[in-house]
Design a protein around this motif. Structure first.
Motif, PDB file in Angstrom:
ATOM      1  N   LEU A 223       0.824  -1.214   0.000  1.00  0.00           N
ATOM      2  CA  LEU A 223       0.000   0.000   0.000  1.00  0.00           C
ATOM      3  C   LEU A 223       0.855   1.259   0.000  1.00  0.00           C
ATOM      4  CD1 LEU A 223      -2.818  -1.113   2.469  1.00  0.00           C
ATOM      5  CD2 LEU A 223      -3.003  -0.782  -0.002  1.00  0.00           C
ATOM      6  N   GLU A 224       2.010   1.218   0.644  1.00  0.00           N
ATOM      7  CA  GLU A 224       2.905   2.384   0.630  1.00  0.00           C
ATOM      8  C   GLU A 224       3.433   2.657  -0.781  1.00  0.00           C
ATOM      9  OE1 GLU A 224       5.824   1.473   3.542  1.00  0.00           O
ATOM     10  OE2 GLU A 224       4.507   1.919   5.247  1.00  0.00           O
ATOM     11  N   ILE A 225       3.692   1.591  -1.538  1.00  0.00           N
ATOM     12  CA  ILE A 225       4.112   1.764  -2.930  1.00  0.00           C
ATOM     13  C   ILE A 225       3.003   2.450  -3.729  1.00  0.00           C
ATOM     14  CG2 ILE A 225       4.733   0.544  -5.057  1.00  0.00           C
ATOM     15  CD1 ILE A 225       6.042  -1.596  -3.312  1.00  0.00           C
ATOM     16  N   GLU A 226       1.769   1.966  -3.538  1.00  0.00           N
ATOM     17  CA  GLU A 226       0.644   2.557  -4.259  1.00  0.00           C
ATOM     18  C   GLU A 226       0.401   3.997  -3.816  1.00  0.00           C
ATOM     19  OE1 GLU A 226      -0.966   1.230  -6.786  1.00  0.00           O
ATOM     20  OE2 GLU A 226       0.278  -0.563  -6.663  1.00  0.00           O
ATOM     21  N   VAL A 258      -6.294  -7.209  -0.247  1.00  0.00           N
ATOM     22  CA  VAL A 258      -6.105  -5.762  -0.284  1.00  0.00           C
ATOM     23  C   VAL A 258      -5.711  -5.314  -1.687  1.00  0.00           C
ATOM     24  CG1 VAL A 258      -4.661  -3.880   0.564  1.00  0.00           C
ATOM     25  CG2 VAL A 258      -5.540  -5.602   2.149  1.00  0.00           C
ATOM     26  N   GLU A 259      -4.826  -6.065  -2.316  1.00  0.00           N
ATOM     27  CA  GLU A 259      -4.390  -5.700  -3.662  1.00  0.00           C
ATOM     28  C   GLU A 259      -5.555  -5.745  -4.650  1.00  0.00           C
ATOM     29  OE1 GLU A 259      -1.064  -7.064  -6.972  1.00  0.00           O
ATOM     30  OE2 GLU A 259      -1.033  -7.869  -4.941  1.00  0.00           O
ATOM     31  N   ASN A 260      -6.400  -6.744  -4.499  1.00  0.00           N
ATOM     32  CA  ASN A 260      -7.564  -6.849  -5.374  1.00  0.00           C
ATOM     33  C   ASN A 260      -8.493  -5.654  -5.189  1.00  0.00           C
ATOM     34  OD1 ASN A 260      -9.128  -8.767  -7.239  1.00  0.00           O
ATOM     35  ND2 ASN A 260     -10.633  -8.322  -5.659  1.00  0.00           N
ATOM     36  N   ALA A 261      -8.648  -5.207  -3.942  1.00  0.00           N
ATOM     37  CA  ALA A 261      -9.495  -4.039  -3.680  1.00  0.00           C
ATOM     38  C   ALA A 261      -8.920  -2.789  -4.322  1.00  0.00           C
ATOM     39  CB  ALA A 261      -9.635  -3.840  -2.173  1.00  0.00           C
ATOM     40  N   VAL A 262      -7.600  -2.628  -4.272  1.00  0.00           N
ATOM     41  CA  VAL A 262      -6.964  -1.442  -4.852  1.00  0.00           C
ATOM     42  C   VAL A 262      -7.063  -1.459  -6.366  1.00  0.00           C
ATOM     43  CG1 VAL A 262      -4.773  -0.247  -5.163  1.00  0.00           C
ATOM     44  CG2 VAL A 262      -5.420  -1.098  -2.904  1.00  0.00           C
ATOM     45  N   GLN A 269     -11.788   4.094 -10.418  1.00  0.00           N
ATOM     46  CA  GLN A 269     -12.728   5.179 -10.171  1.00  0.00           C
ATOM     47  C   GLN A 269     -11.998   6.512 -10.028  1.00  0.00           C
ATOM     48  OE1 GLN A 269     -14.771   4.585  -6.443  1.00  0.00           O
ATOM     49  NE2 GLN A 269     -13.052   5.313  -5.238  1.00  0.00           N
ATOM     50  N   ALA A 270     -12.742   7.590 -10.233  1.00  0.00           N
ATOM     51  CA  ALA A 270     -12.197   8.935 -10.042  1.00  0.00           C
ATOM     52  C   ALA A 270     -12.329   9.317  -8.571  1.00  0.00           C
ATOM     53  CB  ALA A 270     -12.951   9.926 -10.917  1.00  0.00           C
ATOM     54  N   GLY A 271     -11.518  10.238  -8.156  1.00  0.00           N
ATOM     55  CA  GLY A 271     -11.593  10.690  -6.775  1.00  0.00           C
ATOM     56  C   GLY A 271     -10.694   9.884  -5.857  1.00  0.00           C
ATOM     57  N   VAL A 272     -10.832  10.161  -4.588  1.00  0.00           N
ATOM     58  CA  VAL A 272      -9.981   9.530  -3.581  1.00  0.00           C
ATOM     59  C   VAL A 272     -10.547   8.157  -3.198  1.00  0.00           C
ATOM     60  CG1 VAL A 272      -9.025   9.739  -1.258  1.00  0.00           C
ATOM     61  CG2 VAL A 272      -9.307  11.771  -2.683  1.00  0.00           C
ATOM     62  N   GLY A 273      -9.662   7.164  -3.260  1.00  0.00           N
ATOM     63  CA  GLY A 273     -10.044   5.832  -2.831  1.00  0.00           C
ATOM     64  C   GLY A 273      -9.734   5.635  -1.357  1.00  0.00           C
ATOM     65  N   GLU A 274     -10.690   5.061  -0.649  1.00  0.00           N
ATOM     66  CA  GLU A 274     -10.528   4.853   0.779  1.00  0.00           C
ATOM     67  C   GLU A 274     -10.543   3.352   1.067  1.00  0.00           C
ATOM     68  OE1 GLU A 274     -13.606   6.979   2.725  1.00  0.00           O
ATOM     69  OE2 GLU A 274     -12.932   8.947   2.025  1.00  0.00           O
ATOM     70  N   LEU A 275      -9.562   2.927   1.833  1.00  0.00           N
ATOM     71  CA  LEU A 275      -9.435   1.520   2.184  1.00  0.00           C
ATOM     72  C   LEU A 275      -9.284   1.408   3.698  1.00  0.00           C
ATOM     73  CD1 LEU A 275      -9.130  -1.412   1.043  1.00  0.00           C
ATOM     74  CD2 LEU A 275      -6.662  -1.035   1.129  1.00  0.00           C
ATOM     75  N   ALA A 276     -10.073   0.538   4.314  1.00  0.00           N
ATOM     76  CA  ALA A 276     -10.015   0.340   5.763  1.00  0.00           C
ATOM     77  C   ALA A 276      -9.755  -1.134   6.061  1.00  0.00           C
ATOM     78  CB  ALA A 276     -11.314   0.791   6.421  1.00  0.00           C
ATOM     79  N   ILE A 277      -8.755  -1.387   6.894  1.00  0.00           N
ATOM     80  CA  ILE A 277      -8.395  -2.750   7.312  1.00  0.00           C
ATOM     81  C   ILE A 277      -8.542  -2.821   8.824  1.00  0.00           C
ATOM     82  CG2 ILE A 277      -6.596  -4.510   7.345  1.00  0.00           C
ATOM     83  CD1 ILE A 277      -5.320  -3.081   4.950  1.00  0.00           C
ATOM     84  N   SER A 278      -9.345  -3.768   9.284  1.00  0.00           N
ATOM     85  CA  SER A 278      -9.570  -3.880  10.723  1.00  0.00           C
ATOM     86  C   SER A 278      -9.439  -5.325  11.162  1.00  0.00           C
ATOM     87  CB  SER A 278     -10.958  -3.338  11.102  1.00  0.00           C
ATOM     88  OG  SER A 278     -11.974  -4.126  10.504  1.00  0.00           O
TER      89      SER A 278
END
Length: 355
Positions: A223-226, A258-262, A269-278
């Protein structure tokens, strides 16, 4: 145990007993009554051969290896040992009477009183049943271990295939090249992250299970690379409950999700992508959730190759003791909820997936 194996074993045992009685009579100088000897020993083997599957079934039904049921099972086997032995002796006496070779001192009272002398045969068969069960469980464990190893290799190959695709390397290297003219430190940091990520995937080839902390470390690198490539288009939130970092889970389980979600949920999609891991502990379960705000889909039953592989690995490792639930809707992203048995391990620095 297969029926032919049981029949052959008792036939060989009966033949051995016939030879033993003949040898004893020969050494004592007494004649051998072949009718009683042959019929009696063969009948002995036949009856116990018929009772052997019953003993094996009782061994499974009342398992003495289960601690919480040991006393009731022991009492049941004690009753069954005498009951089956008595049934065997009554059947033996009846059939021997029909053949007219019953010894003169044989009576119903004698059968009932002396039935306990044959009880050890039941316990011998019970011991054999548990030996067979142990061997089968050991064999199944080896098969499961082999399946897990194969699936881990497949997961690693799939991860490498996804990461080593030309577009990933080209995009990453192009991002590094662009950063060299504007932010040399960021470019060097991205190269270090990329090399460390690939090194961890390659070095984890012999690891079947890792801790959640180790899997999150690998996931964070990706995720840091992305985020370095798209600093204004991807935000990541971690909600990891204290005490869950040491929980065990199959290696390379979280990162592909996680990679599949990204790649498929957020990137198009346009705009900011938000990802939450819990992650949290709920009783004796580890609950892991990955949620994004991507495009989503209309059908939650759709399973891609990655998700099907994930379910296959979970089924091999945990049997039915896991749940995987997906929630999605158009323009509302995906939410993957995973429940596993909560098992912990001591965190060490020796694992290939540690920093």
């Amino acid at each position: 145990m297969p029926g032919p194996v049981i029949a052959l074993a008792w036939l060989l045992f009966s033949g051995f007993m016939v030879l033993l009685m003949f040898a004893q009579n020969l050494s004592a100088g007494t004649p051998t009554h072949w009718g009683e000897t042959l019929v009696g020993r063969l009948l002995h083997g036949l009856l116990w051969g018929l009772l052997t599957p019953v003993v094996f079934a009782l061994a499974t039904r009342f398992d003495l290896t289960e601690r919480h049921r040991r006393l009731p099972s022991l009492l049941m086997h004690a009753a069954a040992s005498y009951g089956l032995t008595l049934a065997y002796r009554l059947a033996y006496a009846g059939i021997m009477t029909v053949f007219g070779v019953l010894p003169g001192n044989f009576s119903l009272a004698t059968v009932i009183v002396n039935a306990n002398t044959w009880v050890p045969i039941y316990w011998m068969l019970l011991g054999m049943a548990y030996a067979v069960q142990y061997r089968e469980r050991f064999r199944q464990g080896q098969v499961q271990a082999a399946q897990l190893e194969t699936q881990l290799v497949q997961a690693q190959l799939q991860a490498l295939k996804m990461q080593l695709q030309p577009h990933f390397l080209f995009n990453s290297l192009n991002a590094v090249s662009a950063l060299m003219g504007t932010d040399v430190k960021a470019a060097r940091r991205m190269l270090a992250q990329l090399s460390q990520f690939l090194r961890l995937v390659l070095e984890g080839s012999d690891t079947q299970e890792v801790t959640l902390a180790q899997e999150l470390h690998l996931t964070r690198l990706y995720l840091e690379i992305e985020q370095t490539r798209f600093p204004d288009r991807l935000t990541v939130a971690y909600h990891i409950a204290p005490g869950t970092e040491a929980a065990l889970l199959p290696a390379l389980l979280l990162q592909p999700v996680v990679e599949n979600a990204v790649r498929h949920g957020l990137a198009p999609q346009a705009g900011v992508g938000e990802l939450a891991i819990s992650a949290r502990q709920q009783a004796n379960r580890l609950i892991v959730q990955v949620q994004d705000n991507g495009r989503g889909a209309t059908d939650t039953a759709i399973r891609g190759i990655g998700l099907r592989n994930l379910e296959s690995r979970l089924a091999t490792r945990y049997g039915a003791d896991y749940t995987l639930h997906v929630e999605t809707a158009p323009e509302q992203g995906y939410c993957l909820l995973l429940s596993l048995p909560f098992q912990t391990a001591t965190l060490t620095d020796s694992s290939p997936l540690t920093a």
